[in-house]
Write an enzyme that holds these catalytic residues in place. Sequence first.
Site, mmCIF file in Angstrom:
data_model
loop_
_atom_site.group_PDB
_atom_site.id
_atom_site.type_symbol
_atom_site.label_atom_id
_atom_site.label_comp_id
_atom_site.label_asym_id
_atom_site.label_seq_id
_atom_site.Cartn_x
_atom_site.Cartn_y
_atom_site.Cartn_z
ATOM 1 N N ASP A 37 0.864 -1.188 0.000
ATOM 2 C CA ASP A 37 0.000 0.000 0.000
ATOM 3 C C ASP A 37 0.896 1.231 0.000
ATOM 4 O O ASP A 37 2.067 1.159 0.354
ATOM 5 C CB ASP A 37 -0.911 0.022 1.229
ATOM 6 C CG ASP A 37 -2.191 0.810 1.005
ATOM 7 O OD1 ASP A 37 -3.264 0.189 0.880
ATOM 8 O OD2 ASP A 37 -2.118 2.060 0.947
ATOM 9 N N VAL A 63 1.919 1.368 -6.615
ATOM 10 C CA VAL A 63 1.789 0.234 -7.534
ATOM 11 C C VAL A 63 2.069 0.614 -8.995
ATOM 12 O O VAL A 63 2.292 -0.270 -9.826
ATOM 13 C CB VAL A 63 0.391 -0.430 -7.457
ATOM 14 C CG1 VAL A 63 0.154 -1.066 -6.099
ATOM 15 C CG2 VAL A 63 -0.721 0.558 -7.813
ATOM 16 N N TYR A 155 -12.431 6.653 -14.091
ATOM 17 C CA TYR A 155 -12.507 5.467 -13.238
ATOM 18 C C TYR A 155 -13.179 4.312 -13.982
ATOM 19 O O TYR A 155 -12.667 3.187 -13.994
ATOM 20 C CB TYR A 155 -13.298 5.813 -11.972
ATOM 21 C CG TYR A 155 -13.433 4.673 -10.989
ATOM 22 C CD1 TYR A 155 -12.361 4.293 -10.190
ATOM 23 C CD2 TYR A 155 -14.631 3.980 -10.855
ATOM 24 C CE1 TYR A 155 -12.477 3.254 -9.278
ATOM 25 C CE2 TYR A 155 -14.768 2.942 -9.948
ATOM 26 C CZ TYR A 155 -13.687 2.577 -9.159
ATOM 27 O OH TYR A 155 -13.815 1.535 -8.264
ATOM 28 N N LYS A 159 -11.540 0.687 -15.092
ATOM 29 C CA LYS A 159 -12.059 -0.610 -14.624
ATOM 30 C C LYS A 159 -12.508 -1.482 -15.796
ATOM 31 O O LYS A 159 -12.384 -2.710 -15.739
ATOM 32 C CB LYS A 159 -13.195 -0.391 -13.629
ATOM 33 C CG LYS A 159 -12.736 0.267 -12.328
ATOM 34 C CD LYS A 159 -11.670 -0.563 -11.617
ATOM 35 C CE LYS A 159 -11.314 -0.008 -10.248
ATOM 36 N NZ LYS A 159 -10.331 -0.831 -9.530
HETATM 37 P P1 NAD Z 1 -9.882 2.046 -0.067
HETATM 38 O O1 NAD Z 1 -9.586 3.458 -0.414
HETATM 39 O O2 NAD Z 1 -10.423 1.752 1.278
HETATM 40 O O3 NAD Z 1 -8.604 1.139 -0.330
HETATM 41 C C1 NAD Z 1 -7.749 1.337 -1.425
HETATM 42 C C2 NAD Z 1 -6.310 1.205 -0.951
HETATM 43 O O4 NAD Z 1 -5.444 1.321 -2.089
HETATM 44 C C3 NAD Z 1 -5.911 2.301 0.038
HETATM 45 O O5 NAD Z 1 -5.340 1.722 1.196
HETATM 46 C C4 NAD Z 1 -4.909 3.132 -0.728
HETATM 47 O O6 NAD Z 1 -3.900 3.697 0.095
HETATM 48 C C5 NAD Z 1 -4.334 2.104 -1.698
HETATM 49 N N1 NAD Z 1 -3.745 2.740 -2.867
HETATM 50 C C6 NAD Z 1 -4.299 3.702 -3.652
HETATM 51 N N2 NAD Z 1 -3.431 4.060 -4.601
HETATM 52 C C7 NAD Z 1 -2.309 3.321 -4.425
HETATM 53 C C8 NAD Z 1 -1.077 3.258 -5.099
HETATM 54 N N3 NAD Z 1 -0.800 4.054 -6.161
HETATM 55 N N4 NAD Z 1 -0.145 2.383 -4.668
HETATM 56 C C9 NAD Z 1 -0.396 1.609 -3.597
HETATM 57 N N5 NAD Z 1 -1.552 1.630 -2.907
HETATM 58 C C10 NAD Z 1 -2.501 2.485 -3.324
HETATM 59 O O7 NAD Z 1 -10.919 1.591 -1.181
HETATM 60 P P2 NAD Z 1 -11.545 0.155 -1.514
HETATM 61 O O8 NAD Z 1 -12.965 0.399 -1.804
HETATM 62 O O9 NAD Z 1 -11.180 -0.877 -0.520
HETATM 63 O O10 NAD Z 1 -10.821 -0.122 -2.893
HETATM 64 C C11 NAD Z 1 -10.267 -1.374 -3.251
HETATM 65 C C12 NAD Z 1 -10.577 -1.650 -4.694
HETATM 66 O O11 NAD Z 1 -11.985 -1.874 -4.837
HETATM 67 C C13 NAD Z 1 -10.236 -0.496 -5.643
HETATM 68 O O12 NAD Z 1 -9.620 -1.007 -6.813
HETATM 69 C C14 NAD Z 1 -11.598 0.087 -5.979
HETATM 70 O O13 NAD Z 1 -11.609 0.730 -7.231
HETATM 71 C C15 NAD Z 1 -12.452 -1.158 -5.951
HETATM 72 N N6 NAD Z 1 -13.895 -0.925 -5.812
HETATM 73 C C16 NAD Z 1 -14.405 -0.348 -4.681
HETATM 74 C C17 NAD Z 1 -15.781 -0.156 -4.585
HETATM 75 C C18 NAD Z 1 -16.410 0.468 -3.365
HETATM 76 O O14 NAD Z 1 -17.633 0.738 -3.389
HETATM 77 N N7 NAD Z 1 -15.675 0.698 -2.304
HETATM 78 C C19 NAD Z 1 -16.628 -0.546 -5.631
HETATM 79 C C20 NAD Z 1 -16.068 -1.123 -6.760
HETATM 80 C C21 NAD Z 1 -14.694 -1.317 -6.832
#
Ligand code: NAD
Length: 254
Positions: A37, A63, A155, A159
Site C-alpha cells: 500500500d 503500484v 474510473y 475498470k
Molecule cells: P480504499 O480506499 O479503502 O482502499 C484502497 C487502498 O489502495 C488504500 O489503502 C490506498 O492507500 C491504496 N492505494 C491507492 N493508490 C495506491 C497506489 N498508487 N499504490 C499503492 N496503494 C494504493 O478503497 P476500496 O474500496 O477498498 O478499494 C479497493 C478496490 O476496490 C479499488 O480497486 C476500488 O476501485 C475497488 N472498488 C471499490 C468499490 C467500493 O464501493 N468501495 C466498488 C467497486 C470497486
Amino acid sequence: MKRFIKKVAIVTGAGSGIGRATALRLSREGASVVLVDRSEAGLLETENGLAEGTRALKRVMDVSDEAAVQALVQDVMATFGQIDVLCNNAGIAGSHPPVTENDAAEWQQILAVNLIGTMLFIKHVAPHMQARKLGAIVNTASVAGIRSGAGGNAYSASKAGVINLTQTAACDLGSDNVRVNAVCPGLVETGMTRRVFDYARANEKAHKLGSRCELRRYGAAEEIAAAILFLASDDASYITGQALPVDGGNTASL
Ligand code: NAD
C-alpha cells in the site's frame, strides 16, 4: 476453511477496505501475506489484525512504479521462494467531472494506478507462477467497468480496462495453469466511498445507499473478500478470464 496453507499471497491496497479484508481472511485461511500500500499507517493496522503466526512482508510503495514492483517481487521470491496468489486491488476513484471537463493529468493518474499498476504486477509476478505451472490472479475491477453511469469516466474506463486485461492475461497464461479473474464490486463502505456514506448519513439519505441493487443494501468489504478468495482458491480451479459481479444484483437487470 483453510484453503491457503503453505501459499503465498500478494495483496495490493492492503492498507484499507477490500484489500485489508482480503489480506486478513487470507491469513486466517493459512496464507503467508505480502501487504502492499502507499499508506504506512494503513499497512500497520492491517498487520496488527493478521492471524497469529502469519508470515508477512509489508511494503509501502506506489503500484504504478515499475521499478518498485520489480524490487518487491524479487524480495518476495527471496523471502518466501514462491508466489501462489496475486490480488491486484489498489485503486483510486478521483473526481467525477463530465467528459467535457476532464483533467488529463487526473485521467493519467487514475489509469496509472488502476490499470497500469495491475498490468505491472501481472507482468512481474506471472513469470514466477508460469515457472511452477501454478497460480491465481484476482483483479478488483468494478461494476463501473461494466455499466455506464456508475463512476467517473476515467474510473469507469480504467475498470473496463481491468476487465479486458483480465481476459487477455487469462489467454496468455492459461496454458501454464495460471488463472486470471476479476471481481466487480458494487457499492461497498470503505475509505474510497467514505465521503459518499458520510454525506448520505448527514443528509438523511442513508436508506438510499445501495438501494438500487436487487438486495437493496450496500456491500461489506468482507463480502468482496470472500469472492476474491473463492477465485484465488482451488475451488475455482476451472474458472479463468471471468469478471464476477459482487454487487447485490446491481448488474442483474442489464
Ligand atoms: P480504499 O480506499 O479503502 O482502499 C484502497 C487502498 O489502495 C488504500 O489503502 C490506498 O492507500 C491504496 N492505494 C491507492 N493508490 C495506491 C497506489 N498508487 N499504490 C499503492 N496503494 C494504493 O478503497 P476500496 O474500496 O477498498 O478499494 C479497493 C478496490 O476496490 C479499488 O480497486 C476500488 O476501485 C475497488 N472498488 C471499490 C468499490 C467500493 O464501493 N468501495 C466498488 C467497486 C470497486
